[in-house]
Enzyme design. Structure first.
Site, PDB file in Angstrom:
ATOM      1  N   HIS B 153      45.737  27.875  44.719  1.00 13.56           N
ATOM      2  CA  HIS B 153      47.237  28.651  45.138  1.00 13.56           C
ATOM      3  C   HIS B 153      46.403  30.093  45.066  1.00 13.56           C
ATOM      4  O   HIS B 153      45.642  30.510  44.951  1.00 13.56           O
ATOM      5  CB  HIS B 153      48.205  28.799  43.755  1.00 13.56           C
ATOM      6  CG  HIS B 153      47.568  29.551  42.745  1.00 13.56           C
ATOM      7  ND1 HIS B 153      46.892  28.940  41.378  1.00 13.56           N
ATOM      8  CD2 HIS B 153      47.403  30.657  42.357  1.00 13.56           C
ATOM      9  CE1 HIS B 153      46.871  29.773  40.508  1.00 13.56           C
ATOM     10  NE2 HIS B 153      47.649  31.108  40.905  1.00 13.56           N
ATOM     11  N   HIS B 199      52.770  25.736  40.391  1.00  9.78           N
ATOM     12  CA  HIS B 199      52.893  26.607  42.008  1.00  9.78           C
ATOM     13  C   HIS B 199      51.626  26.734  42.233  1.00  9.78           C
ATOM     14  O   HIS B 199      50.564  26.291  42.475  1.00  9.78           O
ATOM     15  CB  HIS B 199      52.332  27.966  41.758  1.00  9.78           C
ATOM     16  CG  HIS B 199      51.652  29.056  40.813  1.00  9.78           C
ATOM     17  ND1 HIS B 199      50.934  28.094  39.649  1.00  9.78           N
ATOM     18  CD2 HIS B 199      51.393  29.759  40.424  1.00  9.78           C
ATOM     19  CE1 HIS B 199      50.287  28.863  39.524  1.00  9.78           C
ATOM     20  NE2 HIS B 199      49.930  30.250  39.841  1.00  9.78           N
ATOM     21  N   HIS B 214      45.726  37.246  45.048  1.00  9.31           N
ATOM     22  CA  HIS B 214      45.201  36.273  44.229  1.00  9.31           C
ATOM     23  C   HIS B 214      44.344  34.860  45.050  1.00  9.31           C
ATOM     24  O   HIS B 214      45.738  34.675  45.379  1.00  9.31           O
ATOM     25  CB  HIS B 214      44.674  36.167  42.988  1.00  9.31           C
ATOM     26  CG  HIS B 214      45.549  35.697  42.331  1.00  9.31           C
ATOM     27  ND1 HIS B 214      46.112  35.838  41.444  1.00  9.31           N
ATOM     28  CD2 HIS B 214      45.356  34.522  42.408  1.00  9.31           C
ATOM     29  CE1 HIS B 214      47.259  35.349  41.071  1.00  9.31           C
ATOM     30  NE2 HIS B 214      46.843  34.175  40.752  1.00  9.31           N
ATOM     31  N   HIS B 246      48.484  33.191  30.673  1.00  8.27           N
ATOM     32  CA  HIS B 246      50.001  33.959  31.117  1.00  8.27           C
ATOM     33  C   HIS B 246      50.692  33.375  29.954  1.00  8.27           C
ATOM     34  O   HIS B 246      50.822  32.070  29.884  1.00  8.27           O
ATOM     35  CB  HIS B 246      49.860  33.407  32.216  1.00  8.27           C
ATOM     36  CG  HIS B 246      48.938  33.923  34.083  1.00  8.27           C
ATOM     37  ND1 HIS B 246      48.847  34.859  34.142  1.00  8.27           N
ATOM     38  CD2 HIS B 246      47.995  33.407  34.769  1.00  8.27           C
ATOM     39  CE1 HIS B 246      48.231  35.098  34.767  1.00  8.27           C
ATOM     40  NE2 HIS B 246      47.526  33.689  35.452  1.00  8.27           N
ATOM     41  N   TYR B 255      40.856  36.928  36.031  1.00  5.45           N
ATOM     42  CA  TYR B 255      40.638  37.567  37.074  1.00  5.45           C
ATOM     43  C   TYR B 255      39.240  38.231  37.444  1.00  5.45           C
ATOM     44  O   TYR B 255      39.097  39.187  36.439  1.00  5.45           O
ATOM     45  CB  TYR B 255      42.062  38.048  37.088  1.00  5.45           C
ATOM     46  CG  TYR B 255      43.314  37.948  37.488  1.00  5.45           C
ATOM     47  CD1 TYR B 255      43.605  37.085  38.396  1.00  5.45           C
ATOM     48  CD2 TYR B 255      43.970  37.821  36.169  1.00  5.45           C
ATOM     49  CE1 TYR B 255      44.298  36.602  38.535  1.00  5.45           C
ATOM     50  CE2 TYR B 255      44.680  36.388  36.757  1.00  5.45           C
ATOM     51  CZ  TYR B 255      45.447  36.461  37.590  1.00  5.45           C
ATOM     52  OH  TYR B 255      46.368  35.784  37.541  1.00  5.45           O
ATOM     53  N   GLU B 265      40.951  34.832  40.510  1.00  5.71           N
ATOM     54  CA  GLU B 265      41.213  33.358  39.413  1.00  5.71           C
ATOM     55  C   GLU B 265      40.335  32.309  39.488  1.00  5.71           C
ATOM     56  O   GLU B 265      40.170  31.769  40.411  1.00  5.71           O
ATOM     57  CB  GLU B 265      42.838  33.646  39.503  1.00  5.71           C
ATOM     58  CG  GLU B 265      43.330  32.402  38.371  1.00  5.71           C
ATOM     59  CD  GLU B 265      45.070  32.882  38.412  1.00  5.71           C
ATOM     60  OE1 GLU B 265      45.328  32.260  39.610  1.00  5.71           O
ATOM     61  OE2 GLU B 265      45.487  33.365  37.213  1.00  5.71           O
TER      62      GLU B 265
HETATM   63 FE   LIG Z   1      47.375  32.833  40.123  1.00  3.59          FE
END
Ligand SMILES: [Fe+2]
Ligand code: FES
Lengths: 111, 307
Positions: B153, B199, B214, B246, B255, B265
């Site tokens: 993503h 996502h 990112h 997260h 990251y 990431e």
């Molecule tokens: Fe991400």
């Protein structure tokens, strides 16, 4: 570290040694100073922008969005991408990016 | 997925120095170089991906992301989506087949946050790298570095999130999986999916248009994320933050930056999303915990350092 150069930030009064071939930002970070903001360390984000007011240096590749050719002439460069050739005197620049940060959470209604 | 958008297919990333970038994305991330073109662009893929490439590097004066592409199920869906975008008032640009090598025609459009996206139906099917499609072994030998599993993503920063939401959800058939709401109820972050993933693309509100936060690559395990962290130290690569977890998506992550300052990431885990799931909400007041679940405070760099 070989022969080093002294980098002095006249805005904050901090002074640190920078080795041959070492970037100003890396030298600063290694010695625990925080007088220049640290971002990507790759010449891309513009976060570490400073003004060199005295001294000579070499430049690595920097984003033109943050450092157009006119800026280099003024000594406005990215600390992560400059390598001193003499002792340097630098100063901090106002941070345009930081101003946007607070808006992340206080944005006006979008709908 | 009901409108036929299937998955993230590619991202074109601008770099200041091609040789340094290729070394980073191959030796460190473990992507595989699959081609180059006469514009000097370099094509890369992660080993489990079945199409020829997912990452395209292009040398430029300023780093950042040129566009992200989504693969759609077939040409009929592409035609319909193109029509739907136009009917919705989105300006579309035709990118002919072979503009990217071995990729079919692409329909490109820019959303109000200032980011360019593309839809396409065809790309050369080369199969997973290093393993057969019949009785495949568990993994191929000869992978480098972090052995990234797939391009997963992107996260973009820009304004007009509501208008971007309308295009992705109403026209392209994405679902809102997670969001961050400010005290007035304005959505300041949106995590959108066309799959079971948490996502496939995400946006965070930012005044300046078109910023790239990112590109993310999937790893199998937390152990692999720790190993990625080891490699970041071994290669003296610029780190941003992690390994950590997260709050948003609950993925385990690290990251770091490519040599031109674009953020990467690698992550594993994370929640899943079905179309009947209601969006998960995080409060903007708790953004620290939402983004970095353990520290519970934001590092300033995460919000402001962009390309
Ligand atoms: Fe991400
Ligand atoms: S830290 Fe990003 S340009 Fe220097």
């Amino acid at each position: 570290m070989g022969r080093g150069f002294q980098v002095t930030n006249r805005t904050t009064g901090d002074s640190f040694a920078c080795g041959d071939g070492q970037s100003v930002l890396k030298a600063m970070e290694q010695q625990g100073f925080k007088c220049v903001p640290v971002g990507c360390r790759g010449g891309g984000c513009g976060y570490c922008k400073i003004k060199v007011v005295e001294g000579d240096f070499e430049c690595g590749k920097m984003s033109k969005a943050h450092v157009p050719p006119e800026a280099i002439e003024q000594g406005e460069v990215l600390a992560c991408r400059i390598y001193p050739l003499t002792d340097l005197i630098i100063e901090c620049l106002p941070q345009p990016a930081a101003g946007l940060a607070s808006k992340q959470t206080t944005t006006k209604a979008l709908r | 997925m009901k409108k036929g958008v299937m998955r993230p297919g590619h991202v074109q990333i601008r770099v200041l120095d091609m040789d340094e970038a290729v070394k980073h994305y191959t030796d460190l991330l473990g992507l595989i170089e699959t081609d180059r073109d006469d514009q000097g662009r370099v094509y890369l893929k992660a080993w489990t991906e079945v199409d020829k490439f997912s990452v395209v590097l292009v040398q430029a004066d300023e780093p950042g992301c040129d566009f992200m592409g989504f693969k759609v199920v077939d040409e009929a869906a592409l035609n319909q989506l193109e029509k739907d975008l136009v009917d919705y008032g989105v300006e579309v640009e035709q990118v002919p087949a072979e503009e990217l090598k071995d990729c079919g025609r692409r329909v490109r459009f820019t959303v109000p946050s200032g980011h360019a996206f593309e839809l396409y139906a065809d790309k050369k099917y080369t199969g997973k790298w290093g393993v057969s499609s019949v009785n495949p072994e568990a993994w191929p030998r000869g992978l480098q570095g972090m052995k990234a599993v797939r391009f997963d993503h992107c996260l973009f920063y820009g304004p007009e999130l509501a208008a971007v939401y309308d295009i992705f959800v109403n026209v392209l058939g994405f679902h809102l999986a997670e969001q961050v709401l400010d005290p007035e109820g304005t959505r300041v972050a949106q995590f959108l999916t066309v799959s079971m993933k948490e996502h496939d693309v995400a946006f965070i509100h930012h005044e300046e248009k078109g910023k790239f936060h990112h590109a993310s690559f999937y790893l199998d395990t937390w152990e692999a994320v720790l190993r990625a962290a080891d490699l970041i130290s071994m290669t003296d690569t610029s780190i941003d933050i992690g390994p950590t977890r997260h709050g948003l998506t609950h993925g385990q992550t690290i990251y770091f930056f490519d040599p031109s300052g674009n953020r990467n990431e690698v992550f594993c885990g994370g929640d899943y999303h079905y179309p009947d799931h209601k969006p998960v909400t995080w409060k903007a007041e708790d953004l620290g915990k939402a983004i970095f679940y353990h520290d519970r405070v934001l590092n300033e760099r995460f919000l402001t350092v962009l390309t």
